[in-house]
Design a protein around this motif. Sequence first.
Motif, PDB file in Angstrom:
ATOM      1  N   ILE A  80       0.867  -1.182   0.000  1.00 15.50           N
ATOM      2  CA  ILE A  80       0.000   0.000   0.000  1.00 15.50           C
ATOM      3  C   ILE A  80       0.902   1.229   0.000  1.00 15.50           C
ATOM      4  O   ILE A  80       1.748   1.396   0.879  1.00 15.50           O
ATOM      5  CB  ILE A  80      -0.928   0.035   1.224  1.00 15.50           C
ATOM      6  CG1 ILE A  80      -1.839  -1.200   1.256  1.00 15.50           C
ATOM      7  CG2 ILE A  80      -1.778   1.309   1.210  1.00 15.50           C
ATOM      8  CD1 ILE A  80      -2.770  -1.236   2.468  1.00 15.50           C
ATOM      9  N   VAL A  81       0.704   2.080  -1.003  1.00 17.42           N
ATOM     10  CA  VAL A  81       1.498   3.304  -1.145  1.00 17.42           C
ATOM     11  C   VAL A  81       0.609   4.503  -0.833  1.00 17.42           C
ATOM     12  O   VAL A  81      -0.506   4.600  -1.359  1.00 17.42           O
ATOM     13  CB  VAL A  81       2.060   3.422  -2.576  1.00 17.42           C
ATOM     14  CG1 VAL A  81       2.857   4.724  -2.720  1.00 17.42           C
ATOM     15  CG2 VAL A  81       2.924   2.219  -2.920  1.00 17.42           C
ATOM     16  N   MET A  82       1.084   5.372   0.039  1.00 13.52           N
ATOM     17  CA  MET A  82       0.305   6.573   0.338  1.00 13.52           C
ATOM     18  C   MET A  82       0.975   7.783  -0.289  1.00 13.52           C
ATOM     19  O   MET A  82       2.206   7.942  -0.210  1.00 13.52           O
ATOM     20  CB  MET A  82       0.170   6.782   1.849  1.00 13.52           C
ATOM     21  CG  MET A  82      -0.925   7.809   2.179  1.00 13.52           C
ATOM     22  SD  MET A  82      -1.353   7.880   3.942  1.00 13.52           S
ATOM     23  CE  MET A  82      -0.021   8.904   4.557  1.00 13.52           C
ATOM     24  N   VAL A  83       0.150   8.622  -0.902  1.00 18.02           N
ATOM     25  CA  VAL A  83       0.643   9.831  -1.559  1.00 18.02           C
ATOM     26  C   VAL A  83       0.561  10.992  -0.565  1.00 18.02           C
ATOM     27  O   VAL A  83      -0.513  11.280  -0.029  1.00 18.02           O
ATOM     28  CB  VAL A  83      -0.184  10.148  -2.818  1.00 18.02           C
ATOM     29  CG1 VAL A  83       0.357  11.408  -3.501  1.00 18.02           C
ATOM     30  CG2 VAL A  83      -0.170   8.961  -3.786  1.00 18.02           C
ATOM     31  N   THR A  84       1.723  11.628  -0.284  1.00 23.93           N
ATOM     32  CA  THR A  84       1.784  12.718   0.688  1.00 23.93           C
ATOM     33  C   THR A  84       2.723  13.804   0.196  1.00 23.93           C
ATOM     34  O   THR A  84       3.496  13.604  -0.745  1.00 23.93           O
ATOM     35  CB  THR A  84       2.321  12.224   2.052  1.00 23.93           C
ATOM     36  OG1 THR A  84       3.691  11.847   1.888  1.00 23.93           O
ATOM     37  CG2 THR A  84       1.514  11.061   2.584  1.00 23.93           C
ATOM     38  N   SER A  85       2.673  14.929   0.884  1.00 28.23           N
ATOM     39  CA  SER A  85       3.664  15.976   0.628  1.00 28.23           C
ATOM     40  C   SER A  85       4.988  15.562   1.254  1.00 28.23           C
ATOM     41  O   SER A  85       5.023  14.859   2.269  1.00 28.23           O
ATOM     42  CB  SER A  85       3.203  17.306   1.238  1.00 28.23           C
ATOM     43  OG  SER A  85       1.984  17.712   0.647  1.00 28.23           O
ATOM     44  N   LEU A  86       6.075  16.006   0.695  1.00 22.63           N
ATOM     45  CA  LEU A  86       7.392  15.569   1.127  1.00 22.63           C
ATOM     46  C   LEU A  86       7.717  15.998   2.552  1.00 22.63           C
ATOM     47  O   LEU A  86       8.537  15.373   3.218  1.00 22.63           O
ATOM     48  CB  LEU A  86       8.455  16.129   0.165  1.00 22.63           C
ATOM     49  CG  LEU A  86       8.422  15.530  -1.256  1.00 22.63           C
ATOM     50  CD1 LEU A  86       9.443  16.248  -2.126  1.00 22.63           C
ATOM     51  CD2 LEU A  86       8.721  14.037  -1.225  1.00 22.63           C
ATOM     52  N   ASP A  87       7.085  17.071   3.052  1.00 23.57           N
ATOM     53  CA  ASP A  87       7.436  17.582   4.374  1.00 23.57           C
ATOM     54  C   ASP A  87       6.560  17.001   5.493  1.00 23.57           C
ATOM     55  O   ASP A  87       6.648  17.433   6.633  1.00 23.57           O
ATOM     56  CB  ASP A  87       7.321  19.110   4.398  1.00 23.57           C
ATOM     57  CG  ASP A  87       5.917  19.590   4.048  1.00 23.57           C
ATOM     58  OD1 ASP A  87       5.097  18.746   3.606  1.00 23.57           O
ATOM     59  OD2 ASP A  87       5.642  20.782   4.214  1.00 23.57           O
ATOM     60  N   ARG A  89       6.567  14.460   7.562  1.00 23.06           N
ATOM     61  CA  ARG A  89       7.298  13.349   8.167  1.00 23.06           C
ATOM     62  C   ARG A  89       6.478  12.642   9.243  1.00 23.06           C
ATOM     63  O   ARG A  89       6.424  11.421   9.301  1.00 23.06           O
ATOM     64  CB  ARG A  89       8.608  13.865   8.763  1.00 23.06           C
ATOM     65  CG  ARG A  89       9.487  12.767   9.349  1.00 23.06           C
ATOM     66  CD  ARG A  89      10.792  13.362   9.877  1.00 23.06           C
ATOM     67  NE  ARG A  89      11.549  13.970   8.789  1.00 23.06           N
ATOM     68  CZ  ARG A  89      12.376  13.306   7.984  1.00 23.06           C
ATOM     69  NH1 ARG A  89      12.522  11.996   8.148  1.00 23.06           N
ATOM     70  NH2 ARG A  89      13.035  13.927   7.036  1.00 23.06           N
ATOM     71  N   SER A  90       5.833  13.409  10.142  1.00 20.43           N
ATOM     72  CA  SER A  90       5.061  12.780  11.222  1.00 20.43           C
ATOM     73  C   SER A  90       3.910  11.951  10.653  1.00 20.43           C
ATOM     74  O   SER A  90       3.574  10.893  11.181  1.00 20.43           O
ATOM     75  CB  SER A  90       4.524  13.846  12.175  1.00 20.43           C
ATOM     76  OG  SER A  90       3.631  14.721  11.507  1.00 20.43           O
ATOM     77  N   LEU A  91       3.322  12.464   9.574  1.00 23.53           N
ATOM     78  CA  LEU A  91       2.227  11.726   8.935  1.00 23.53           C
ATOM     79  C   LEU A  91       2.732  10.401   8.360  1.00 23.53           C
ATOM     80  O   LEU A  91       2.059   9.375   8.444  1.00 23.53           O
ATOM     81  CB  LEU A  91       1.612  12.579   7.829  1.00 23.53           C
ATOM     82  CG  LEU A  91       0.483  11.930   7.027  1.00 23.53           C
ATOM     83  CD1 LEU A  91      -0.655  11.514   7.927  1.00 23.53           C
ATOM     84  CD2 LEU A  91      -0.006  12.896   5.938  1.00 23.53           C
ATOM     85  N   ARG A  92       3.917  10.422   7.807  1.00 20.77           N
ATOM     86  CA  ARG A  92       4.487   9.195   7.257  1.00 20.77           C
ATOM     87  C   ARG A  92       4.712   8.158   8.359  1.00 20.77           C
ATOM     88  O   ARG A  92       4.505   6.973   8.152  1.00 20.77           O
ATOM     89  CB  ARG A  92       5.799   9.495   6.540  1.00 20.77           C
ATOM     90  CG  ARG A  92       5.610  10.319   5.277  1.00 20.77           C
ATOM     91  CD  ARG A  92       6.883  10.437   4.488  1.00 20.77           C
ATOM     92  NE  ARG A  92       6.686  11.174   3.246  1.00 20.77           N
ATOM     93  CZ  ARG A  92       7.394  10.970   2.131  1.00 20.77           C
ATOM     94  NH1 ARG A  92       8.362  10.078   2.127  1.00 20.77           N
ATOM     95  NH2 ARG A  92       7.156  11.670   1.049  1.00 20.77           N
ATOM     96  N   HIS A  93       5.161   8.638   9.513  1.00 22.00           N
ATOM     97  CA  HIS A  93       5.354   7.717  10.627  1.00 22.00           C
ATOM     98  C   HIS A  93       4.034   7.066  11.027  1.00 22.00           C
ATOM     99  O   HIS A  93       3.978   5.856  11.302  1.00 22.00           O
ATOM    100  CB  HIS A  93       5.956   8.455  11.818  1.00 22.00           C
ATOM    101  CG  HIS A  93       7.375   8.883  11.591  1.00 22.00           C
ATOM    102  ND1 HIS A  93       8.051   9.719  12.469  1.00 22.00           N
ATOM    103  CD2 HIS A  93       8.254   8.606  10.594  1.00 22.00           C
ATOM    104  CE1 HIS A  93       9.280   9.930  12.008  1.00 22.00           C
ATOM    105  NE2 HIS A  93       9.415   9.268  10.861  1.00 22.00           N
ATOM    106  N   GLN A  94       2.961   7.849  11.052  1.00 24.79           N
ATOM    107  CA  GLN A  94       1.643   7.304  11.364  1.00 24.79           C
ATOM    108  C   GLN A  94       1.217   6.275  10.308  1.00 24.79           C
ATOM    109  O   GLN A  94       0.639   5.232  10.630  1.00 24.79           O
ATOM    110  CB  GLN A  94       0.606   8.426  11.429  1.00 24.79           C
ATOM    111  CG  GLN A  94       0.797   9.404  12.578  1.00 24.79           C
ATOM    112  CD  GLN A  94      -0.241  10.508  12.540  1.00 24.79           C
ATOM    113  OE1 GLN A  94      -1.441  10.244  12.591  1.00 24.79           O
ATOM    114  NE2 GLN A  94       0.211  11.753  12.446  1.00 24.79           N
TER     115      GLN A  94
END
Length: 345
Positions: A80-87, A89-94
């Motif tokens: 599963i790949v999530m599309v996010t803004s590069l900045d 970081r905390s969201l990516r950890h979640q």
Amino acid sequence: MLALILDDSEMNNLLMMQALKPVAECEPVAFTSPVAALAFLQANVDRIGIVVTDYDMPGMTGLDVIAAARAVPGFAHVPIVMVTSLDQRSLRHQALRAGATDFLGKPCDPVEIQARVTNLMKISAAHRQEQDRTAWLAHEVAAAVALIEAREHEIIALLMRAAEHRDSDTGDHIARVAGYVGVIACNLGFATPEVRSLKLASTMHDVGKIGVPDSILLKRGPLSADERAEMQKHAERGRRILEGSTSEVVRLAAEIAASHHERWDGAGYPRGLRGEAIPLSGRIVAVADVFDALVTERPYKTAWPLDRARGFVADQAGLHFDPRCVEAFLAGWDEVEQTWIKAAA
């Protein structure tokens, strides 16, 4: 394989699907509704090779979608790949904690999309192949074990039927005893595989009789004290014949051979065990064996009517027999009668 694309923007979905066109063996399917996407996912678990979801959507976020997808049986290892803004970081950890495999940054680069999705779908395909191979191997092993068990059961049944012909015209005694054993075991709450093993093992309860001379085994009339002592040796002899086998069924049969003539009150043989010191398998077979001996004509006795034999078994609860085994036997009386009727037909 399918690539499930989820973004509330139709334009973003079109751009993602366009970027995935060159990816081999990838069929993109796009959704703008998380609910619809998850419904499709649940209905197509085996066909989906990857999920690409946006984070910022109304109603459900990408984190919610990832958690819901991971909760679907069989979907734990699909990328599963999530599309996010590069900045973010905390969201990516979640997202990683929720079960995300990878990320794509906004704005999306078609070359990066193709490379990431291609690699992840290869991993997904390899995992599915491994799962399929594991399932195939498990099926083959189960089939081989079932075949071995079936052959073991057939050989044991044939050998015991042959042995039973020494003191029975038909050899049906062992089949009837196994039937009564099954009734008792089922009413005691045994699981189906345990009932099957116990029934098969019970067919070997008198294997020790192969060492009893015909002059005793087939004698018409009462046995002398010496003859009775020789006959009683068959329990211990049966244990010695059967013990030490690598077969669980045969080891169970050894336990039964040694204990099915023990009595609840301690007056049995060969060891004079009492109550629950007697293995449960032996207590079960004791009821079945004695009942069948009573209702069967032998060289030294006439057959009892079924009701008389039933009354004897009931009266011997707490004396010869384990009361629980008697209760289980009587509770299945209709099946006991049917077993006898089928054998007599």
